[in-house]
Design a protein around this motif. Structure first.
Motif, PDB file in Angstrom:
ATOM      1  N   TRP A 298      93.848 -15.512  11.534  1.00 31.96           N
ATOM      2  CA  TRP A 298      94.019 -15.603  10.078  1.00 31.96           C
ATOM      3  C   TRP A 298      95.492 -15.570   9.717  1.00 31.96           C
ATOM      4  O   TRP A 298      95.970 -16.378   8.906  1.00 31.96           O
ATOM      5  CB  TRP A 298      93.294 -14.451   9.383  1.00 31.96           C
ATOM      6  N   ASN A 301      97.306 -18.790  10.722  1.00 29.48           N
ATOM      7  CA  ASN A 301      96.917 -19.882   9.830  1.00 29.48           C
ATOM      8  C   ASN A 301      97.611 -19.771   8.476  1.00 29.48           C
ATOM      9  O   ASN A 301      98.059 -20.775   7.904  1.00 29.48           O
ATOM     10  CB  ASN A 301      95.401 -19.908   9.634  1.00 29.48           C
ATOM     11  N   GLN A 302      97.697 -18.552   7.951  1.00 30.39           N
ATOM     12  CA  GLN A 302      98.361 -18.342   6.663  1.00 30.39           C
ATOM     13  C   GLN A 302      99.845 -18.658   6.742  1.00 30.39           C
ATOM     14  O   GLN A 302     100.415 -19.263   5.830  1.00 30.39           O
ATOM     15  CB  GLN A 302      98.153 -16.898   6.203  1.00 30.39           C
ATOM     16  N   GLU A 305     100.168 -22.432   6.788  1.00 30.44           N
ATOM     17  CA  GLU A 305      99.922 -23.019   5.470  1.00 30.44           C
ATOM     18  C   GLU A 305     101.087 -22.814   4.518  1.00 30.44           C
ATOM     19  O   GLU A 305     101.428 -23.694   3.725  1.00 30.44           O
ATOM     20  CB  GLU A 305      98.650 -22.413   4.858  1.00 30.44           C
ATOM     21  N   ASN A 306     101.708 -21.646   4.596  1.00 30.91           N
ATOM     22  CA  ASN A 306     102.754 -21.296   3.639  1.00 30.91           C
ATOM     23  C   ASN A 306     104.161 -21.690   4.065  1.00 30.91           C
ATOM     24  O   ASN A 306     105.029 -21.877   3.201  1.00 30.91           O
ATOM     25  CB  ASN A 306     102.724 -19.793   3.365  1.00 30.91           C
ATOM     26  N   GLU A 367      98.218  -9.547   4.213  1.00 29.65           N
ATOM     27  CA  GLU A 367      98.441 -10.349   3.005  1.00 29.65           C
ATOM     28  C   GLU A 367      99.804 -10.041   2.386  1.00 29.65           C
ATOM     29  O   GLU A 367     100.506 -10.953   1.925  1.00 29.65           O
ATOM     30  CB  GLU A 367      97.322 -10.090   1.996  1.00 29.65           C
ATOM     31  N   VAL A 370     102.461 -11.738   4.510  1.00 28.40           N
ATOM     32  CA  VAL A 370     102.494 -13.181   4.247  1.00 28.40           C
ATOM     33  C   VAL A 370     103.241 -13.466   2.952  1.00 28.40           C
ATOM     34  O   VAL A 370     104.070 -14.384   2.875  1.00 28.40           O
ATOM     35  CB  VAL A 370     101.061 -13.755   4.178  1.00 28.40           C
ATOM     36  N   THR A 374     106.711 -15.510   2.920  1.00 26.34           N
ATOM     37  CA  THR A 374     106.718 -16.770   2.170  1.00 26.34           C
ATOM     38  C   THR A 374     107.849 -16.787   1.147  1.00 26.34           C
ATOM     39  O   THR A 374     108.591 -17.775   1.034  1.00 26.34           O
ATOM     40  CB  THR A 374     105.366 -16.971   1.458  1.00 26.34           C
TER      41      THR A 374
END
Length: 388
Positions: A298, A301-302, A305-306, A367, A370, A374
């Motif tokens: 997870w 992947n995050q 994506e970011n 979270e 991330v 980001t």
């Protein structure tokens, strides 16, 4: 004025307290610790079961030397042997000591002295383990190293085939290079590596000091590649902060480490074994390891994506909760900016951001990480674009 040697480039943070994934400085500021003591505190800071085990042992016996037999050593050795391809265990105090033992065992068991290791590898800072390390910056200034080491690039089969001979005692590798930039061994390379070891009758040593004890979602990282090492070295996560190292070897190597051949005053002491047994009991639970894999997938992947589309980011790589963000710029400013926002990460070489959260990290903590990463990487990417 400090009385300490200045051999560490220390940050301006005095660590005072830790709990789980949180580290607290002297001013009470809390940090989300995604360094975990450099892949050491896999169960987080002050894990209650590890703490309880050590506190219990403190009241009975700390040390008596390896002239005596210790039930704790037998228990931990049995756990390590039963969860690996090895049969016997030698205990020491660090990863460097474990690798030093591995080098000695390989030379003594085979009667050969040549060892092949990889460029950008890191195996420790003793003279033997430093010689095994394929980085000039680690060697610089220390004069002649232990001879008969040859370095080749990871995943370059042709280079490996050119240097291995009948006089090669062992090939020593990390399946994920930690200090070297979170570089992963390919499946094809692993397959050919095993073939070459068999062809030339040389031992395969896998350094699992940083990758072992659940870090990649399996007990040992070599499991991802279906390798069967003759020698495995461990430390870091084995004690969750209590100094302990181990070398695991196969049955055929037993006689090479006969009485008096090698030793360690503090290796396998009762306190270290209490910590290690508690750690292994928690981490080697299949449900726990499965959770590490899921969280790692997870998280990766995050990050992809970011961050993947940002101009300064080349690649997100790694396995489980051992991840790296390869960048086109030096990552020192990213590390500083993250630290200011309460997230601790570290480098793996000048251009790779290394992320090593405790394996007990929560979804909410991931979270938050991330979000901070980001924000920081996006801001730096935009600044970089304005200077082009």
């Amino acid at each position: 004025m400090s009385a300490l040697f200045p051999n560490y480039a220390r940050w301006e943070i005095k660590a005072q307290q830790g709990n789980g994934s949180t580290l607290v400085d002297e001013n009470g500021k809390e940090y989300l610790d995604f360094i975990a003591g450099i892949a050491v505190c896999n169960l987080g800071h002050c894990h209650p079961k590890v703490q309880a085990a050590v506190e219990k042992q403190l009241g009975t016996l700390w040390h008596a030397s390896n002239l005596f037999q210790f039930e704790g050593q037998e228990k931990v050795a049995e756990i390590l042997a039963s969860h690996s391809v090895g049969d016997y265990v030698f205990f020491c105090n660090s990863g460097a000591e474990a690798n030093e033992a591995a080098i000695k065992l390989a030379r003594k068991a085979t009667g050969k002295h040549h060892i092949v290791s990889l460029k950008n590898s890191f195996h420790g800072r003793t003279l033997g383990s430093m010689a095994a390390t394929g980085q000039e910056k680690i060697h610089a200034g220390f004069g002649p190293l232990l001879s008969e080491f040859t370095y080749v690039e990871l995943n370059d089969i042709d280079a490996l085939e050119q240097v291995v001979t009948d006089q090669t005692a062992a090939i020593m590798v990390e399946v994920i290079q930690g200090e070297g930039g979170i570089r992963l061994m390919s499946k094809e390379y692993a397959k050919q590596l095993a073939h070459i070891c068999k062809k030339f009758n040389c031992l395969l040593i896998i350094d699992e000091v940083q990758t072992g004890i659940g870090r990649t979602g399996t007990a040992f990282a070599y499991e991802h590649l279906s390798l069967s090492p003759d020698i495995i070295t461990l430390a870091k996560g084995l004690g969750n902060g209590f100094p302990v190292g181990a070398m695991i070897g196969k049955e055929a190597l037993k006689e090479a480490f006969s009485a008096g051949s090698h030793g360690s005053t503090f290796g396998g002491n009762p306190l270290a074994m209490a910590a290690a047994e508690a750690v292994l009991t928690e981490i080697l639970n299949p449900t726990f390891l499965e959770s590490v894999q899921k969280k790692g997938d997870w998280f990766k992947n995050q990050l992809e994506e970011n961050l993947k589309s940002l101009a300064i980011v080349d690649e997100i790589r790694g396995k489980g909760l051992m991840l790296g963000i390869a960048c086109q710029i030096e990552v020192a400013p990213i590390i500083t900016a993250c630290r200011e926002k309460g997230l601790l990460v570290l480098p793996a070489g000048p251009n790779v951001l290394r992320i090593l959260p405790p394996l007990i990290v929560t979804q909410q903590e991931l979270e938050k990480a991330v979000s901070i990463l980001t924000e920081v990487v996006t801001n730096l990417s935009e600044k970089q674009a304005t200077h082009i």
